[in-house]
Design a protein around this motif. Sequence first.
Motif, PDB file in Angstrom:
ATOM      1  N   TYR A 290       0.835  -1.207   0.000  1.00 49.86           N
ATOM      2  CA  TYR A 290       0.000   0.000   0.000  1.00 49.86           C
ATOM      3  C   TYR A 290       0.868   1.255   0.000  1.00 49.86           C
ATOM      4  O   TYR A 290       0.653   2.187  -0.777  1.00 49.86           O
ATOM      5  CB  TYR A 290      -0.931  -0.024   1.218  1.00 49.86           C
ATOM      6  CG  TYR A 290      -1.692   1.254   1.425  1.00 49.86           C
ATOM      7  CD1 TYR A 290      -2.747   1.592   0.577  1.00 49.86           C
ATOM      8  CD2 TYR A 290      -1.349   2.144   2.442  1.00 49.86           C
ATOM      9  CE1 TYR A 290      -3.445   2.776   0.748  1.00 49.86           C
ATOM     10  CE2 TYR A 290      -2.041   3.325   2.621  1.00 49.86           C
ATOM     11  CZ  TYR A 290      -3.084   3.637   1.774  1.00 49.86           C
ATOM     12  OH  TYR A 290      -3.762   4.807   1.946  1.00 49.86           O
TER      13      TYR A 290
ATOM     14  N   THR B 261      -6.273   8.823  -0.285  1.00 52.17           N
ATOM     15  CA  THR B 261      -7.045   7.587  -0.190  1.00 52.17           C
ATOM     16  C   THR B 261      -8.199   7.767   0.785  1.00 52.17           C
ATOM     17  O   THR B 261      -8.015   8.327   1.861  1.00 52.17           O
ATOM     18  CB  THR B 261      -6.153   6.450   0.338  1.00 52.17           C
ATOM     19  OG1 THR B 261      -4.916   6.493  -0.343  1.00 52.17           O
ATOM     20  CG2 THR B 261      -6.803   5.105   0.149  1.00 52.17           C
TER      21      THR B 261
ATOM     22  N   ASP C 194     -10.607   5.624   3.148  1.00 50.68           N
ATOM     23  CA  ASP C 194     -10.714   4.289   3.727  1.00 50.68           C
ATOM     24  C   ASP C 194     -12.188   3.893   3.836  1.00 50.68           C
ATOM     25  O   ASP C 194     -12.639   2.962   3.178  1.00 50.68           O
ATOM     26  CB  ASP C 194     -10.012   4.266   5.095  1.00 50.68           C
ATOM     27  CG  ASP C 194      -9.957   2.875   5.698  1.00 50.68           C
ATOM     28  OD1 ASP C 194     -10.839   2.042   5.368  1.00 50.68           O
ATOM     29  OD2 ASP C 194      -9.059   2.598   6.507  1.00 50.68           O
TER      30      ASP C 194
ATOM     31  N   GLY D  13      -5.822   5.563   5.048  1.00 50.14           N
ATOM     32  CA  GLY D  13      -6.551   6.623   4.371  1.00 50.14           C
ATOM     33  C   GLY D  13      -7.563   7.265   5.297  1.00 50.14           C
ATOM     34  O   GLY D  13      -7.644   6.934   6.482  1.00 50.14           O
TER      35      GLY D  13
END
Length: 335
Positions: free
Chosen positions: A200, A302, A304, A328
């Motif tokens: 990631y 990002t 989440d 994120g």
Amino acid sequence: SIKRIMLAAQYSENSEDLSVIQVQQVEKPAAQPGHIVVKVHTAAINPIDPLVAKGFAKNVLGWTMPLPFTMGYDFAGVVDSVHEGDTGFTVGERVFGVNWGTGCHNDAGTPAGGAFAEYILIPASKVSKLPDAISFDQGAAVALVGTTAYQVLFNAAKLTAGQKILILGGSTSVGQIAIQLAKERGAWVATTASTRNLSYVSQFGADLVVDYRTQQWDELPELKDLDVVFDSVGEKDAFSRTTQKGVVKKDGAYVTITGADAGFDPAGHPPLHFASLFCLTNSAAVQDALVAKLASGALQITIDETFPFTTEGVHNLIKKIEAGTSTGKNLLKIV
Ligand SMILES: NC(=O)c1ccc[n+]([C@@H]2O[C@H](COP(=O)([O-])OP(=O)(O)OC[C@H]3O[C@@H](n4cnc5c(N)ncnc54)[C@H](OP(=O)(O)O)[C@@H]3O)[C@@H](O)[C@H]2O)c1
């Protein structure tokens, strides 16, 4: 005059028991001189939100803490109303920002926070325009953590092209933005992450990703004499490990955003040119720079998880951020 109401996630006391936070009807704010009202579409949570709710800002930092308090610093939405005579924003415009209040929680005469609500009253100086190409979710997500990452790198550490930086916590929301901003600036970037987050974190372009569960970053030969160490997770003994093991060069910079281990005076550990806890300050100019990078593709953020704007949704959002395992941003969807 007719009082208009709205829903807001509020608490009336600082309590360890966060079930005191309830989505309830409160008076809708009206625009004031220098302040606009924004209809919030998306808000974002940060680890500081539950800490402040439990009394951290008031009891530990000694900040004034207006109660009842509406939670949430990050927001994106549409301008609902402006004060007569004020310029800069027009009703209907897409905007975003962070209603932080450094040193107190009622700077500019109005409370900080207020994003977990249908409408937020905020000093216009803290607000930036949100281009059509950028979603409300991205705008709310980037404001607080993006401002922090940007100011740590360029105001505190004064990172320049060709320098070497270690970012502890590459999977934190602040850390993943810091990796991207540092790479874009032309720095060599190393970072740490847990085993599950290695791939990631790699997507953000770090030159070296260290698995902190299997490797000690202060023992690695590649991580000596660096220009900057930035701790975005509050690792135990990070400052002493950094200095005693020669991870940072003698006149380099050590910046933490979570721990008190380096103290509070940036000039307190010469010849390090910066060594201290750092706290973000509101900057519309930095927000403008961040959103330009989102628009150009130079920066990605990002998401989440997204939560509904109900008391249960807010409680679950808080549980998620308190777990400390997010990759994120976690959002509250208000519209
Ligand atoms: N001073 C300021 O101005 C300021 C501003 C913003 C944030 N902060 C603080 O900065 C911290 C980060 O905030 P955030 O919103 O970015 O956090 P976040 O997104 O909630 O960070 C969660 C991530 O941290 C990782 N992590 C936990 N322990 C770690 C460790 N020892 N090494 C590396 N990674 C670790 C977790 O993954 P794994 O557990 O799998 O590693 C998870 O991916 C918080 O303490 C926050 O309060 C301060």
